[in-house]
Design a protein around this motif. Structure first.
Motif, mmCIF file in Angstrom:
data_model
loop_
_atom_site.group_PDB
_atom_site.id
_atom_site.type_symbol
_atom_site.label_atom_id
_atom_site.label_comp_id
_atom_site.label_asym_id
_atom_site.label_seq_id
_atom_site.Cartn_x
_atom_site.Cartn_y
_atom_site.Cartn_z
ATOM 1 N N ASN A 1 0.837 -1.206 0.000
ATOM 2 C CA ASN A 1 0.000 0.000 0.000
ATOM 3 C C ASN A 1 0.865 1.248 0.000
ATOM 4 O O ASN A 1 2.003 1.233 0.471
ATOM 5 N N ALA A 2 0.300 2.330 -0.554
ATOM 6 C CA ALA A 2 0.945 3.636 -0.464
ATOM 7 C C ALA A 2 0.823 4.120 0.976
ATOM 8 O O ALA A 2 -0.200 3.902 1.638
ATOM 9 N N GLU A 3 1.876 4.792 1.465
ATOM 10 C CA GLU A 3 1.882 5.234 2.857
ATOM 11 C C GLU A 3 1.567 6.730 2.983
ATOM 12 O O GLU A 3 1.176 7.381 2.021
ATOM 13 N N VAL A 4 1.747 7.268 4.188
ATOM 14 C CA VAL A 4 1.214 8.572 4.555
ATOM 15 C C VAL A 4 1.949 9.737 3.891
ATOM 16 O O VAL A 4 1.365 10.765 3.601
ATOM 17 N N MET A 5 3.237 9.576 3.616
ATOM 18 C CA MET A 5 4.029 10.640 3.009
ATOM 19 C C MET A 5 4.201 10.374 1.519
ATOM 20 O O MET A 5 4.281 9.207 1.113
ATOM 21 N N PRO A 6 4.254 11.400 0.676
ATOM 22 C CA PRO A 6 4.493 11.161 -0.748
ATOM 23 C C PRO A 6 5.788 10.374 -0.973
ATOM 24 O O PRO A 6 6.799 10.614 -0.320
ATOM 25 N N GLY A 7 5.734 9.435 -1.906
ATOM 26 C CA GLY A 7 6.905 8.624 -2.202
ATOM 27 C C GLY A 7 7.170 7.518 -1.199
ATOM 28 O O GLY A 7 8.169 6.806 -1.314
ATOM 29 N N GLN A 8 6.282 7.377 -0.229
ATOM 30 C CA GLN A 8 6.466 6.376 0.835
ATOM 31 C C GLN A 8 5.486 5.227 0.608
ATOM 32 O O GLN A 8 4.305 5.444 0.343
ATOM 33 N N TRP A 9 6.021 3.994 0.718
ATOM 34 C CA TRP A 9 5.229 2.797 0.455
ATOM 35 C C TRP A 9 5.475 1.752 1.536
ATOM 36 O O TRP A 9 6.348 1.916 2.397
ATOM 37 N N GLU A 10 4.710 0.675 1.436
ATOM 38 C CA GLU A 10 4.872 -0.439 2.378
ATOM 39 C C GLU A 10 4.572 -1.753 1.664
ATOM 40 O O GLU A 10 3.692 -1.818 0.807
ATOM 41 N N PHE A 11 5.364 -2.782 2.002
ATOM 42 C CA PHE A 11 4.978 -4.144 1.638
ATOM 43 C C PHE A 11 5.006 -4.983 2.904
ATOM 44 O O PHE A 11 5.686 -4.648 3.875
ATOM 45 N N GLN A 12 4.228 -6.034 2.914
ATOM 46 C CA GLN A 12 4.132 -6.893 4.096
ATOM 47 C C GLN A 12 4.625 -8.294 3.766
ATOM 48 O O GLN A 12 4.317 -8.838 2.707
ATOM 49 N N ILE A 13 5.391 -8.854 4.692
ATOM 50 C CA ILE A 13 5.874 -10.230 4.584
ATOM 51 C C ILE A 13 5.315 -11.033 5.748
ATOM 52 O O ILE A 13 5.427 -10.628 6.901
ATOM 53 N N GLY A 14 4.725 -12.189 5.457
ATOM 54 C CA GLY A 14 4.183 -13.057 6.483
ATOM 55 C C GLY A 14 2.748 -13.455 6.164
ATOM 56 O O GLY A 14 2.189 -13.010 5.159
ATOM 57 N N PRO A 15 2.146 -14.287 7.006
ATOM 58 C CA PRO A 15 2.719 -14.835 8.242
ATOM 59 C C PRO A 15 3.757 -15.923 7.954
ATOM 60 O O PRO A 15 3.630 -16.681 6.999
ATOM 61 N N ALA A 16 4.738 -15.982 8.840
ATOM 62 C CA ALA A 16 5.806 -16.968 8.735
ATOM 63 C C ALA A 16 6.526 -17.026 10.076
ATOM 64 O O ALA A 16 6.388 -16.128 10.915
ATOM 65 N N GLY A 17 7.309 -18.079 10.267
ATOM 66 C CA GLY A 17 8.095 -18.214 11.490
ATOM 67 C C GLY A 17 9.218 -17.198 11.546
ATOM 68 O O GLY A 17 9.491 -16.493 10.562
ATOM 69 N N PRO A 18 9.899 -17.110 12.680
ATOM 70 C CA PRO A 18 10.910 -16.048 12.865
ATOM 71 C C PRO A 18 12.049 -16.071 11.859
ATOM 72 O O PRO A 18 12.438 -15.018 11.342
ATOM 73 N N LEU A 19 12.608 -17.241 11.551
ATOM 74 C CA LEU A 19 13.688 -17.305 10.565
ATOM 75 C C LEU A 19 13.173 -17.054 9.151
ATOM 76 O O LEU A 19 13.767 -16.289 8.383
ATOM 77 N N GLU A 20 12.056 -17.667 8.823
ATOM 78 C CA GLU A 20 11.531 -17.545 7.471
ATOM 79 C C GLU A 20 11.101 -16.116 7.160
ATOM 80 O O GLU A 20 11.391 -15.590 6.074
ATOM 81 N N VAL A 21 10.417 -15.456 8.069
ATOM 82 C CA VAL A 21 9.954 -14.102 7.785
ATOM 83 C C VAL A 21 11.136 -13.162 7.581
ATOM 84 O O VAL A 21 11.108 -12.278 6.703
ATOM 85 N N ALA A 22 12.195 -13.355 8.368
ATOM 86 C CA ALA A 22 13.375 -12.494 8.235
ATOM 87 C C ALA A 22 14.136 -12.789 6.945
ATOM 88 O O ALA A 22 14.591 -11.866 6.257
#
Length: 337
Positions: free
Chosen positions: A168-189
């Motif tokens: 999703n686009a975030e609060v400031m112009p040019g700012q974005w976000e992606f999400q990783i998960g759900p996954a275990g601690p090693l896998e998500v990292a």
């Protein structure tokens, strides 16, 4: 036939480590094995004893080169076979194994900001754009900047088989976000570090830099975080376990803040949807708290929590080690496993 293997590792730059990578040509059917590099050029060794070792830990298709090409995420070791001091994944491994029976799940929301010609993408050459308000999840050329890069990155993550779950686009112009998960601690990292590499590499082609600076623009502009969603089997079944986890984080609040990314005090000011870095709080549906309990979790009396303190530049191996260690230990002591 041969194929290209891009070896990726995390260097020793302080206070925030950087990604490095180089290409090895391997014979068809050969698995990527150990490789070496010059640690004196990555802040990981002196010049008179510079050899370091790359040991593959996560391999996936390379969506940029295509074909049989692979991305090879590695841990860094010393030549004597011991983990390099900068190898934070090695420090996570025993903690993840110690509490594996609690079945920890993570979802990390990676915010970042595009920069071009020394300013955030979408900022005018002089002055500032319109104030925050319309950019978050916006649509239209006057509100969203860099979507072509973001869409290419999302497709690349999917082609690589990463556990990406949204953008999703975030609060400031040019700012974005992606999400990783759900996954275990090693896998998500592992997946988050690989997704970061893909982001930087794809943005190169547009002469754009993606930065994880926690406060890319001073003033009345949101910072960039890596909100970390966490649950265990017990938390997914019991609200009491949710509260135990929150209280455990409260007891070690400053230890966590110290590990949640450089310059965290610039972002955690108590404004722009943050709690002050020097205070700890948790609450239902409260994005101004250190830890948020989502409204549906309170309603259903089970689920997960969101630690809103980690910076965008946090090391995911560190944040998952800290949260797993703190919360799982407390849940074990409370008999909530």
């Amino acid at each position: 036939m041969s194929y290209k293997a891009e070896y990726i590792w995390i260097d020793g730059t302080e206070p925030t480590a950087r990604l490095r990578s180089k290409t090895k040509i391997l014979a068809d059917g050969a698995e990527p094995g150990d490789w070496g590099f010059d640690g004196s050029s990555t802040n990981q060794a002196p010049g008179d004893n510079s050899d370091c070792v790359l040991k593959p830990v996560f391999i996936c298709p390379d969506p940029i080169r295509g074909g049989d090409a692979k991305l090879v995420l590695c841990e860094v070791f010393l030549v004597d076979g011991t983990p390099h001091p900068t190898n934070t994944r090695a420090k996570l491994r025993p903690v993840a194994e110690r509490y594996a029976a609690q079945d920890s799940w993570y979802g990390i929301e990676q915010e970042y900001t595009f920069f071009k010609a020394g300013r955030p993408l979408g900022f005018p050459e002089r002055g500032f754009p319109a104030p925050q308000g319309f950019y978050y999840c916006g649509v239209g050329a006057d509100e969203v900047f860099g979507r072509e890069i973001v869409e290419r990155h999302l497709d690349a993550c999917l082609e690589a088989g990463l556990k990406v779950s949204g953008i999703n686009a975030e609060v400031m112009p040019g700012q974005w976000e992606f999400q990783i998960g759900p996954a275990g601690p090693l896998e998500v990292a592992d997946h988050l570090w690989t997704a970061r590499w893909l982001l930087y590499r794809i943005a190169e082609e547009y002469d754009v830099a993606a930065t994880l600076d926690p406060k890319p623009v001073e003033g009345d502009w949101n910072g960039a975080g890596a909100h970390t969603n966490f649950s265990t089997k017990a938390m997914r079944e019991s609200y009491d376990a949710i509260i135990t986890a929150c209280e455990a984080l409260a007891a070690k609040a400053q230890d966590h803040v110290a590990a949640y990314g450089a310059d965290i005090e610039r972002r955690l000011t108590g404004m722009h949807e943050t709690a002050p870095w020097s205070e700890f709080s948790y609450g239902v549906s409260n994005r101004g708290a250190s830890v948020r309990i989502p409204w549906q979790v309170e309603l259903e009396k089970k689920g997960y929590i969101e630690d809103r303190r980690p910076n965008a530049n946090v090391d995911p191996y560190v944040v998952t080690r800290m949260i797993t260690g703190t919360c799982c230990e407390a849940l074990e002591k409370a008999g909530q496993v």
